[in-house]
Design an enzyme around this catalytic site. Sequence first.
Site, PDB file in Angstrom:
ATOM      1  N   HIS A   1      -7.341   4.058   1.898  1.00 55.16           N
ATOM      2  CA  HIS A   1      -6.585   3.929   0.642  1.00 55.16           C
ATOM      3  C   HIS A   1      -6.679   5.164  -0.239  1.00 55.16           C
ATOM      4  O   HIS A   1      -6.181   5.156  -1.358  1.00 55.16           O
ATOM      5  CB  HIS A   1      -7.040   2.676  -0.117  1.00 55.16           C
ATOM      6  CG  HIS A   1      -6.696   1.433   0.635  1.00 55.16           C
ATOM      7  ND1 HIS A   1      -5.482   0.777   0.490  1.00 55.16           N
ATOM      8  CD2 HIS A   1      -7.370   0.757   1.597  1.00 55.16           C
ATOM      9  CE1 HIS A   1      -5.444  -0.257   1.309  1.00 55.16           C
ATOM     10  NE2 HIS A   1      -6.576  -0.294   1.999  1.00 55.16           N
TER      11      HIS A   1
ATOM     12  N   SER B   1     -10.532  -1.286  -0.528  1.00 58.68           N
ATOM     13  CA  SER B   1      -9.165  -1.795  -0.437  1.00 58.68           C
ATOM     14  C   SER B   1      -8.904  -2.999  -1.323  1.00 58.68           C
ATOM     15  O   SER B   1      -7.779  -3.190  -1.760  1.00 58.68           O
ATOM     16  CB  SER B   1      -8.855  -2.165   1.013  1.00 58.68           C
ATOM     17  OG  SER B   1      -9.752  -3.146   1.487  1.00 58.68           O
TER      18      SER B   1
ATOM     19  N   LYS C   1      -0.371   3.576   4.850  1.00 58.98           N
ATOM     20  CA  LYS C   1      -0.498   3.190   3.434  1.00 58.98           C
ATOM     21  C   LYS C   1       0.216   4.259   2.598  1.00 58.98           C
ATOM     22  O   LYS C   1       1.434   4.300   2.624  1.00 58.98           O
ATOM     23  CB  LYS C   1      -1.968   2.965   3.128  1.00 58.98           C
ATOM     24  CG  LYS C   1      -2.532   1.892   4.112  1.00 58.98           C
ATOM     25  CD  LYS C   1      -3.923   1.478   3.837  1.00 58.98           C
ATOM     26  CE  LYS C   1      -4.530   0.717   5.016  1.00 58.98           C
ATOM     27  NZ  LYS C   1      -3.870  -0.538   5.368  1.00 58.98           N
TER      28      LYS C   1
ATOM     29  N   ASP D   1     -14.161   5.811   5.751  1.00 60.18           N
ATOM     30  CA  ASP D   1     -12.817   5.275   5.923  1.00 60.18           C
ATOM     31  C   ASP D   1     -12.013   5.605   4.664  1.00 60.18           C
ATOM     32  O   ASP D   1     -12.281   5.070   3.584  1.00 60.18           O
ATOM     33  CB  ASP D   1     -12.914   3.753   6.135  1.00 60.18           C
ATOM     34  CG  ASP D   1     -11.557   3.110   6.384  1.00 60.18           C
ATOM     35  OD1 ASP D   1     -10.531   3.712   6.006  1.00 60.18           O
ATOM     36  OD2 ASP D   1     -11.525   1.996   6.928  1.00 60.18           O
TER      37      ASP D   1
ATOM     38  N   GLU E   1     -16.140   2.707   3.029  1.00 66.41           N
ATOM     39  CA  GLU E   1     -14.804   3.105   2.586  1.00 66.41           C
ATOM     40  C   GLU E   1     -14.993   4.079   1.426  1.00 66.41           C
ATOM     41  O   GLU E   1     -16.013   4.024   0.731  1.00 66.41           O
ATOM     42  CB  GLU E   1     -14.015   1.884   2.091  1.00 66.41           C
ATOM     43  CG  GLU E   1     -13.726   0.879   3.173  1.00 66.41           C
ATOM     44  CD  GLU E   1     -13.003  -0.368   2.662  1.00 66.41           C
ATOM     45  OE1 GLU E   1     -12.136  -0.268   1.782  1.00 66.41           O
ATOM     46  OE2 GLU E   1     -13.325  -1.461   3.164  1.00 66.41           O
TER      47      GLU E   1
ATOM     48  N   ASN F   1       0.826  -1.219   0.000  1.00 69.60           N
ATOM     49  CA  ASN F   1       0.000   0.000   0.000  1.00 69.60           C
ATOM     50  C   ASN F   1       0.855   1.261   0.000  1.00 69.60           C
ATOM     51  O   ASN F   1       0.354   2.358   0.239  1.00 69.60           O
ATOM     52  CB  ASN F   1      -0.888   0.021   1.249  1.00 69.60           C
ATOM     53  CG  ASN F   1      -1.786  -1.199   1.298  1.00 69.60           C
ATOM     54  OD1 ASN F   1      -2.384  -1.556   0.295  1.00 69.60           O
ATOM     55  ND2 ASN F   1      -1.872  -1.840   2.453  1.00 69.60           N
TER      56      ASN F   1
ATOM     57  N   HIS G   1     -14.321  -3.037   5.051  1.00 65.01           N
ATOM     58  CA  HIS G   1     -13.159  -3.699   5.657  1.00 65.01           C
ATOM     59  C   HIS G   1     -13.517  -4.351   7.002  1.00 65.01           C
ATOM     60  O   HIS G   1     -14.395  -3.876   7.726  1.00 65.01           O
ATOM     61  CB  HIS G   1     -12.078  -2.640   5.870  1.00 65.01           C
ATOM     62  CG  HIS G   1     -10.760  -3.181   6.293  1.00 65.01           C
ATOM     63  ND1 HIS G   1     -10.329  -3.151   7.598  1.00 65.01           N
ATOM     64  CD2 HIS G   1      -9.775  -3.771   5.585  1.00 65.01           C
ATOM     65  CE1 HIS G   1      -9.113  -3.681   7.673  1.00 65.01           C
ATOM     66  NE2 HIS G   1      -8.752  -4.077   6.463  1.00 65.01           N
TER      67      HIS G   1
HETATM   68  C1  LIG Z   1     -10.223   0.093   4.394  1.00 66.71           C
HETATM   69  C2  LIG Z   1      -9.292  -0.153   5.522  1.00 66.71           C
HETATM   70  N1  LIG Z   1      -9.581   0.356   6.719  1.00 66.71           N
HETATM   71  C3  LIG Z   1      -8.770   0.179   7.770  1.00 66.71           C
HETATM   72  C4  LIG Z   1      -7.614  -0.547   7.657  1.00 66.71           C
HETATM   73  C5  LIG Z   1      -6.753  -0.730   8.850  1.00 66.71           C
HETATM   74  O1  LIG Z   1      -5.745   0.240   8.817  1.00 66.71           O
HETATM   75  P1  LIG Z   1      -4.323  -0.066   9.476  1.00 66.71           P
HETATM   76  O2  LIG Z   1      -3.617  -0.969   8.524  1.00 66.71           O
HETATM   77  O3  LIG Z   1      -3.716   1.292   9.601  1.00 66.71           O
HETATM   78  O4  LIG Z   1      -4.589  -0.725  10.777  1.00 66.71           O
HETATM   79  C6  LIG Z   1      -7.255  -1.087   6.432  1.00 66.71           C
HETATM   80  C7  LIG Z   1      -6.016  -1.884   6.310  1.00 66.71           C
HETATM   81  O5  LIG Z   1      -5.856  -2.775   5.573  1.00 66.71           O
HETATM   82  C8  LIG Z   1      -8.117  -0.892   5.332  1.00 66.71           C
HETATM   83  O6  LIG Z   1      -7.838  -1.405   4.132  1.00 66.71           O
END
Ligand SMILES: Cc1ncc(COP(=O)(O)O)c(C=O)c1O
Length: 387
Positions: free
Chosen positions: A199, A171, A230, A196, A167, A38, A124
């Site tokens: 990405h 992701s 990321k 969220d 999101e 990422n 996610h």
């Molecule tokens: C959409 C999404 N939210 C939250 C997270 C979690 O974030 P972190 O990797 O900083 O714990 C991820 C990680 O893969 C993600 O893809």
Amino acid sequence: MNTESTLESRVGAHLRTLNKRGLFRTLRSPSGLDLSSNDYLALSNHPTVKASMTAAVQRDGCGSRGSRLLGGHRDAFGTVENSFARFKGTDRALYFSSGYLANLAVLTTFVEPDDVILSDRLNHASLRDGIRLSLAKRVVFPHNDAAALARRIEGTSTKGQIFVVTESLFSMDGDRSPLQVYAEICRRTGALLIVDEAHAVGIRGPNGSGLIEESGIDKDVLVSINSAGKALGVAGAFVAGPTWAIEYLAQQARPFLFSTAPPPAVADAIEASLTIVRDEPERRAQLRHYAALLRERLNDKGISTPSGDTPIIPVMIGGNRQAVEVADALHAEGFDVRAIRPPTVPRGTARLRISVHVDLAETDLNRFANRLAAVFKGNVPCPVASS
Ligand SMILES: Cc1ncc(COP(=O)(O)O)c(C=O)c1O
């Protein structure tokens, strides 16, 4: 009864099942050309980011020694939170040690049991886990389906608050949610929007702050969650929003209160990343160029990909074992590509999740498209290309 051996045999059976279903994972350090991480803007290894972190370790040491509200706070955390809030265009931001914990914090702090959460089907795991922990009623709506979301909100009756959780850039699918339509639905119905931006932060929007900025819906979002692990190339995550909301998180969010603060040096590293994102918009342009180019090259070879302009390009395979076989074959040829399997993605949709980065070269992308096509031809049928 010997509980230990009973548990051991139960766990053993679960592990065998994982293996039988092609779902057993192995840890593998990165090696080969990175087409899976990422680190979209290649900041994790950027000299300025590294120098900032190293200098901060010399100044502040390694560990923070406590939670933020006890001995773990440092001025550097406050400084980077202010910088992030300015970058994001919000009143305030609060830094968490991971995006996973930030999502749990948001969903367990603001949401109460009488509330209802509408959640995209492909959200996610950290959002889904936060929703479960919130004890509120969860209503899942089909992926990116604004009409279905509106219908479900209209069909919901609650004495509590309705939240919509999504999101902004998914992701594992690399597609974008229709944020402007969601904002309009929330304005009309009084639902509150939580986004969220894991990405999207760093790579989208005129200033790089994400798809909320790009969509012009800053005023319609309750809070956003922005991973710094990321595109920003470091670790942790910021929740950004109005002062009252962020203050409440700092007072009440259990993942903030009951966990040791991250190493202070990450704050300095993120500060350096934010400066690069602000000062070098050409990185975002380059990333979009590569994202388009690789899609084009793969499509030229008969490998279909969802259209779009994001750096995440899923190549659907379907079967778990098949996906691993393709990833392993590419790895043997020097490409760091990973198979993504359930529960990360729905059953029957195992895939390669290809991601592009600004430090690749066009020749890398051409070479990769050629090799992927050859692997599909030689070893594994390409279900999507032939459909
Ligand atoms: C959409 C999404 N939210 C939250 C997270 C979690 O974030 P972190 O990797 O900083 O714990 C991820 C990680 O893969 C993600 O893809």
